[in-house]
Design a protein around this motif. Sequence first.
Motif, PDB file in Angstrom:
ATOM      1  N   PHE A  78       0.990  -1.061   0.136  1.00 19.65           N
ATOM      2  CA  PHE A  78      -0.013   0.039   0.013  1.00 19.65           C
ATOM      3  C   PHE A  78       0.952   1.385   0.185  1.00 19.65           C
ATOM      4  O   PHE A  78       1.214   1.901   1.083  1.00 19.65           O
ATOM      5  N   ILE A 106      -2.969  -3.363   8.439  1.00 20.86           N
ATOM      6  CA  ILE A 106      -3.909  -3.835   7.553  1.00 20.86           C
ATOM      7  C   ILE A 106      -4.059  -5.224   7.725  1.00 20.86           C
ATOM      8  O   ILE A 106      -5.269  -6.047   7.869  1.00 20.86           O
ATOM      9  N   ALA A 113     -10.691  -5.849  11.205  1.00 20.56           N
ATOM     10  CA  ALA A 113     -10.899  -4.857  10.119  1.00 20.56           C
ATOM     11  C   ALA A 113     -12.494  -4.559   9.617  1.00 20.56           C
ATOM     12  O   ALA A 113     -12.773  -3.635   9.216  1.00 20.56           O
ATOM     13  N   SER A 163     -14.728  -3.566  11.620  1.00 15.52           N
ATOM     14  CA  SER A 163     -15.276  -2.849  12.810  1.00 15.52           C
ATOM     15  C   SER A 163     -15.316  -1.194  12.116  1.00 15.52           C
ATOM     16  O   SER A 163     -14.280  -0.989  11.513  1.00 15.52           O
ATOM     17  N   ARG A 219     -14.848   2.467  16.114  1.00 16.54           N
ATOM     18  CA  ARG A 219     -13.592   2.813  16.818  1.00 16.54           C
ATOM     19  C   ARG A 219     -12.647   3.252  15.792  1.00 16.54           C
ATOM     20  O   ARG A 219     -12.229   2.525  14.970  1.00 16.54           O
ATOM     21  N   ALA A 232      -9.179   3.395  13.877  1.00 14.05           N
ATOM     22  CA  ALA A 232      -8.019   2.371  13.715  1.00 14.05           C
ATOM     23  C   ALA A 232      -6.955   2.589  14.886  1.00 14.05           C
ATOM     24  O   ALA A 232      -6.617   1.534  15.345  1.00 14.05           O
ATOM     25  N   SER A 236     -11.691   4.234  10.475  1.00 11.67           N
ATOM     26  CA  SER A 236     -12.117   3.238  11.507  1.00 11.67           C
ATOM     27  C   SER A 236     -11.128   1.878  10.960  1.00 11.67           C
ATOM     28  O   SER A 236     -10.673   2.220   9.690  1.00 11.67           O
ATOM     29  N   PRO A 237     -10.963   0.984  11.483  1.00 13.38           N
ATOM     30  CA  PRO A 237     -10.355  -0.338  10.665  1.00 13.38           C
ATOM     31  C   PRO A 237     -10.945  -0.590   9.358  1.00 13.38           C
ATOM     32  O   PRO A 237     -10.478  -0.766   8.370  1.00 13.38           O
ATOM     33  N   PHE A 238     -12.312  -0.458   9.302  1.00 13.00           N
ATOM     34  CA  PHE A 238     -12.967  -0.743   8.080  1.00 13.00           C
ATOM     35  C   PHE A 238     -12.720   0.079   7.178  1.00 13.00           C
ATOM     36  O   PHE A 238     -12.323   0.018   5.746  1.00 13.00           O
ATOM     37  N   GLN A 287     -10.049   1.819   7.094  1.00 16.11           N
ATOM     38  CA  GLN A 287      -8.272   1.432   6.911  1.00 16.11           C
ATOM     39  C   GLN A 287      -8.369   0.449   5.632  1.00 16.11           C
ATOM     40  O   GLN A 287      -7.531   0.429   4.532  1.00 16.11           O
ATOM     41  N   SER A 288      -9.381  -0.538   5.885  1.00 14.27           N
ATOM     42  CA  SER A 288      -9.218  -1.610   4.748  1.00 14.27           C
ATOM     43  C   SER A 288      -9.869  -1.123   3.412  1.00 14.27           C
ATOM     44  O   SER A 288      -9.344  -1.801   2.471  1.00 14.27           O
ATOM     45  N   THR A 340      -9.310   1.812   1.973  1.00 14.43           N
ATOM     46  CA  THR A 340      -8.055   2.247   1.628  1.00 14.43           C
ATOM     47  C   THR A 340      -7.071   1.214   1.080  1.00 14.43           C
ATOM     48  O   THR A 340      -6.625   1.199   0.021  1.00 14.43           O
ATOM     49  N   GLY A 341      -6.939   0.189   1.847  1.00 14.20           N
ATOM     50  CA  GLY A 341      -6.196  -0.887   1.569  1.00 14.20           C
ATOM     51  C   GLY A 341      -6.447  -1.499  -0.012  1.00 14.20           C
ATOM     52  O   GLY A 341      -5.730  -1.639  -0.996  1.00 14.20           O
TER      53      GLY A 341
END
Lengths: 252, 233, 336
Positions: free
Chosen positions: A93, A104, A113, A115, A118, A120, C199-201, C203-204, C206-207
């Motif tokens: 990435f 990631i 992932a 979620s 909250r 990251a 959020s982590p979501f 972030q994924s 973006t991944g």
Amino acid sequence: MTSAPLLETRALRRNFGALAAARDIDFRLEAGARHALIGPNGAGKTTFINLLTGVVRPTAGVILMNGRDITAVPEAERVKLGIARTFQINRLFRRLSVLENVYIAVAERVGAAPSMRRPAGLRRDVVEESMELLDTLKLSADAARRVSELPYGRQRLVEIAIALGLEPRVLLLDEPAAGVPSAESHIILDAVERLPRQIAVLIIDHDMDLVFRFAQRITVLVSGAVFATGSPREIGANPDVRAVYLGQVARG
Amino acid sequence: MAEALALRHISAGYGDTVVLEDVNLAIQAGESISVIGRNGVGKTTLLATVMGHTTLHGGEVTLGGVSLARVPVFRRARSGIGFVPQEREIFPSLTVRENLEVGARPGPWTQERVFDLFPNLGARLSHAGSQLSGGEQQMLSIARALLTNPRILLMDEPTEGLAPVIVEALAAVLARLAAEGALSIVLVEQNSRVALAFSARTVVMDKGRIVYDGASAALAADGERLAKLIGVE
Amino acid sequence: MTAPPTGWSDHPAARALAGRHRLRAWEPIPWLLALAFYFAFPKYLGFGTEVLVTILFALSLDLVLGYAGIVTLGHAAFFGAGAYTVGMLAKHGIWNEPITGLILAALVAALIGLGSGVVLLRTQGLTLLMLTLCTMALLEEAANLAHDYTGGFDGLDSLPIAPLLGWFEFNPLYPRTQYLYVLSVLFVCFVFVRTLVYSPFGQSLTGIRENTLRMHAVGAPVRRRLVLCYVLSAAIAGVAGGVWAQANAYVNLGTLGLDRAATVLIILVLGGHGRLYGAFVGAVAYMALAHFLSKIYPTAWQLGLGLLLVVIALFAKNGILGIVEAAVRRHAPRVT
């Protein structure tokens, strides 16, 4: 009869049109193995990795993990079963930081992932684990930098870090030292040698220093078929392997 | 002897970023050199500057005594510079045959000669470039450059991803070409063993500058100095 | 907390990751400006409302385009779906309470997003672009043909929208209620999108945008994530269409058209995609410019706008915000 190997293929075949990229490959990878896959360009080494990871579907044959048939299991689920890989050409990435790259992968493995609420960065467990991992690869000092700003050799380490973030039982390294100057390739070699013992590693590389130093067992692939399998000593001394692949660099 | 390629007080980079600083380098016709150095010291930028892919901040590049300042990229290629880029840059949707025919010009290098060097290519003439393995794409990129029958051949890590036997064959061919003196080769190479064996003259780069320009043998004999120059930790 | 209190949390990389969702000092400014506009330009509140709706619509597009990297030319399908949901329910006397109406608009748009997303998101690139366009054209044609329900080409006007909270009337001539209402809706949706992207979501997503192959290789259910993102974005676009219908008390085929879909794409690229506030900057810049240019050159104003866009596309790939970021970076050397 010994117990089933960690990963096994039986008569694995893949045709691309008229070209057989994999011809009836019988292959065993034992738990904790240090195994190298070498062979001429176009022998089908990367195709074999793609078959093992589920990117490419076999035309015939089966893939077993601990004796269980996983031939039909899709790519994402094979990752959950513990098969991880790195790529011959970096697939990172690029615009994200080194930490985010590993984050990631770790977030995916621990189930963070999906979620949405909250932030990251507040998943401390994921951040801590990612940083620990980077530290073991001596990358923690670069964690805040954009991946694209790192020298190529260090980017190759990030490739490995992402794969390790998945806590694999089988790690497939596709030319981990490709593109790394010889003066820096020891960084990769060191990292590969320090991989946790319990992970079975299959490595493809054309750097014979790396292959012969690292591998306990070597399989030579030629034109999609297994040409020879044996210890580094046996392979290095094999005149046929020298002729088709090794040339003068082989050691006896 | 005539100067084949010369860089005088070159300072160049990408946009505002300066990578090369005050680089001076002259190569005689028929002379070949290796360029080594750590990752990111400007070796690739050096070749890219000759090809006109960078922003020139100062200095001059001349080819056969003629300034290249106003020569656009495609004309540089036509004026006899062959280029094997690091990323291979093959045409993925063209067949191997079509890839080889693009830009080919008559000269000592013919398709037959190229297939002797890389039998894989001859066997896969009708396959699309994208269907080749990484190493085969590298062969294709080298073959394509050779078939333009250049006066100067710039090669950026041509042995990357090739099987050891092929590296040997390629190194032998390059060494023969260099010895014949029919063309000039600038070889950027990560593998210092291959590089030092290839040509009589080696250039070492560090942080955008040339820090050594002299006999390969002297470097090969002095492991400590070499290690210092290319920075083995 | 599973992690020990010490450890890596002080590392610059961890701090950067943990701090990026925090409110930045300048972030209240756009909202304060929007409030100030309400008091300063009471005559322009209709225009202001239109801008706010456009920001919301562009924000929904930013989620799919800027964050997940889904290229679409058919996002007006969801805007129109939301608008027609509100319009038809109100016109046929079924439902006209505004806030629940918006929820219904979001649901309908989300359902269409789910149905089309499951199919479309198997493709990418040009194919995807064409398919999004076709989906929108199909909806537009359906709305045109179902004349009895949608009013066909003429659309539905004089929608009897109930007063907000049973008290504040939507008066088309003095759109004070509309302005504040749309501003509130925008704020709620913005907080949702902002939370999501950090959020982590997010972030994924973006991944996936940065390297889809790698996301497959880390075991991410890529298509499921993309569909979910598409559905959420469709819902927000539906809300945008819904408030637009409520604020204007009418709905027509234009809400579903290519014109609207292309304009919102231009706005997002102009402002800067993948940046949350690009929607704000782009919408304000585009609409203000269009407004004034059309007054000065009533016949040829689109020419000026077109030229500006060409310049932006040539010299500022990351839009207006991209220029600002580059300038800030130049003046404040990075601390790493």
